[in-house]
Design a protein around this motif. Structure first.
Motif, short mmCIF file in Angstrom:
data_model
loop_
_atom_site.label_atom_id
_atom_site.label_comp_id
_atom_site.label_asym_id
_atom_site.label_seq_id
_atom_site.Cartn_x
_atom_site.Cartn_y
_atom_site.Cartn_z
N ILE A 42 -85.01 6.10 1.18
CA ILE A 42 -84.06 6.42 0.13
C ILE A 42 -83.94 5.25 -0.85
N THR A 43 -83.53 5.55 -2.05
CA THR A 43 -83.32 4.51 -3.06
C THR A 43 -81.83 4.32 -3.29
N ASP A 53 -78.35 -8.18 1.22
CA ASP A 53 -78.27 -8.59 2.62
C ASP A 53 -77.98 -7.39 3.52
N VAL A 54 -77.15 -6.50 3.04
CA VAL A 54 -76.82 -5.30 3.81
C VAL A 54 -78.06 -4.41 3.95
N VAL A 55 -78.77 -4.22 2.85
CA VAL A 55 -79.98 -3.40 2.89
C VAL A 55 -81.01 -4.01 3.84
N ASP A 56 -81.19 -5.31 3.78
CA ASP A 56 -82.16 -5.98 4.67
C ASP A 56 -81.77 -5.78 6.13
N ILE A 65 -84.65 5.62 8.86
CA ILE A 65 -84.34 5.55 7.43
C ILE A 65 -84.64 4.15 6.93
N GLN A 66 -85.29 4.07 5.79
CA GLN A 66 -85.51 2.79 5.13
C GLN A 66 -84.95 2.88 3.71
N ALA A 322 -78.89 9.44 2.87
CA ALA A 322 -78.13 8.58 1.97
C ALA A 322 -76.71 8.37 2.48
N VAL A 323 -76.08 9.44 2.98
CA VAL A 323 -74.72 9.32 3.50
C VAL A 323 -74.72 8.50 4.79
N GLU A 324 -75.74 8.67 5.61
CA GLU A 324 -75.83 7.88 6.85
C GLU A 324 -75.86 6.39 6.53
N PHE A 325 -76.66 6.02 5.53
CA PHE A 325 -76.72 4.62 5.13
C PHE A 325 -75.39 4.15 4.53
#
Length: 438
Positions: A42-43, A53-56, A65-66, A322-325
């Motif tokens: 997802i973007t 930092d959160v994304v990493d 999910i990435q 997206a919601v999970e992230f």
């Protein structure tokens, strides 16, 4: 605690009725398969401190999910325009950061998807009721709330001591302190009026008890001439006329430079400002303190300045992922730790259970070990409960921002600027076919 944050049920019901008109335009879902063919990528577009930092951390701990992250300018500095243009062009990211104030605008333009099926009542029950209300429009859920943003006053402890100034608890004391600062150093000022940022002023009138937008049945009632707004506008006009505050645009080299050289010794901001100062002025560690926002009567009172939510764009085919992230960022210990441990974020989570995690993750050494999260907790509990954001915040704020810019050059008054914002908002709502009074 939750009762302190909740608005009255009458206000909520009225807002839901009026917002039902504009949420009819919102997307009900992007359709398509989501995570059946894992892993899914997802973007995500955002600007809040610590986002990378959160994304990493998420990518390192998840295989299904990435996330591909792009940092964009803050909303009013061009981020919202970028998101809107991407939605119109059909190439928007799956997930976007949107502040509470701007969420109704994006919903009314049909730019977002209802995520109620993925972000359930059980999920929402973990979060501040007020934050949930700000993301619930027309009975539908449009975003995952991340943080609240109670106001706070940051001040240079060493310079306040040098100039023999007590930290003000009332706005009368703040003005007196501003006069002392200018007298002690002709180039120094206690704080800054940001001509590019109407949201800071709006937080001030929110704190004073104003209610610019009110939804009743199917009508929006707009009042920017109430006693609270008039009082705040006159107060700040007085500070400007007496040259008691600087007039630099927010977060510009000019503003930052004045903090570095000690000609600005205070910052009227919000909870997230603690991380901003720490990241911007690392060499001033130990010199800053945090105090409650001055109030009109000395009793605790706060508005909300900013506050982030995460919303799914209308054409995303990966809503569940997206919601999970988004939920991981907002409602898990790992997500909050990853953001705050970066050292640049002092976010005050909407999830009450995660505030101790945030407190532990944030190194308060910069503030001399002060328990700033205890202060944020108290300020958060004092946020006024009657404020509702209107469905044309972009129009409101763009107009006020333009007029504020002229104020800095000796143009119209703050009252004139607010009147212009009022008139432009009424015209825009009528143009959209909405009923409006005011």
């Amino acid at each position: 605690m939750s009762r302190s944050w909740s608005r009255t049920s009458r206000v909520i019901a009225g807002a839901a009725t009026a917002l039902a008109v504009l949420t009819a335009c919102g997307g009900s879902g992007g359709g398509g398969d989501d995570t059946a063919n894992k892993p899914v990528t997802i973007t995500f577009w955002g600007w809040a401190k610590g986002s990378k930092d959160v994304v990493d951390a998420f990518n390192a701990s998840h295989t299904n999910i990435q996330v591909t992250f792009e940092e964009i300018p803050s909303g009013n500095a061009g981020g919202y325009a970028k998101i809107s243009n991407a939605v119109k062009a059909g190439n928007a990211p799956d997930l976007v950061s949107i502040e509470y104030a701007s969420l109704p605008e994006f919903v009314s333009s049909g730019a977002l998807q209802d995520i109620g099926g993925e972000f359930t009542e059980a999920d929402r029950s973990k979060l501040l009721p007020q934050a949930v209300e700000l993301t619930t429009l027309g009975g539908k859920t449009w975003a995952v709330p991340f943080d609240a943003a109670p106001q706070a006053f940051y001040y240079r402890k060493d310079l306040f001591e040098k100039y023999k100034i007590e930290v003000p608890t009332t706005w009368d004391q703040f003005k007196a302190a501003a006069e002392k600062v200018k007298k002690a150093d002709a180039k120094a000022r206690i704080a800054t009026f940001f001509p590019d940022d109407p949201t800071t002023f709006e937080a001030m009138v929110w704190q004073a008890g104003a209610q610019w937008f009110k939804a009743e049945n199917d009508t929006w009632k707009i009042d920017t001439t109430d006693a609270a707004t008039t009082k705040v506008a006159a107060y700040w006009q007085g500070l400007l006329d007496a040259d008691l505050v600087h007039k630099d645009a927010s977060f510009t080299p000019e503003w930052t430079g004045s903090l570095k050289n000690g000609t600005t010794i205070g910052y009227l901001g919000a909870s997230w400002g603690a991380g901003v100062l720490k990241g911007t002025l690392p060499e001033q560690s130990g010199k800053w303190g945090v105090a409650p926002m001055p109030s009109w009567d000395g009793k605790p009172a706060s508005g909300m300045l900013g506050g982030t939510s995460f919303a799914v764009s209308k054409d995303s085919k990966k809503k569940a992922a997206a919601v999970e992230f988004a939920e991981w960022m907002a409602t898990t210990e790992a997500g909050v730790k990853a953001r705050i441990a970066s050292g640049t974020s002092s976010a005050f989570p909407a999830a009450a259970a995660l505030r101790p995690v945030a407190r532990q993750a944030f190194d308060a050494g910069y503030y001399g070990g002060q328990d700033i999260y205890a202060l944020f907790e108290a300020s958060g509990a004092s946020i006024g409960r009657n404020w509702t954001w209107g469905p044309a915040t972009g129009t409101t704020n763009t107009t006020i921002k333009d007029q504020f810019g002229k104020i800095a050059a000796g143009g119209p008054t703050i009252t004139d600027a607010i009147r212009s914002g009022h008139e432009a908002t009424v015209a825009e709502l009528k143009k959209r076919g909405l009923k409006v009074e005011g």
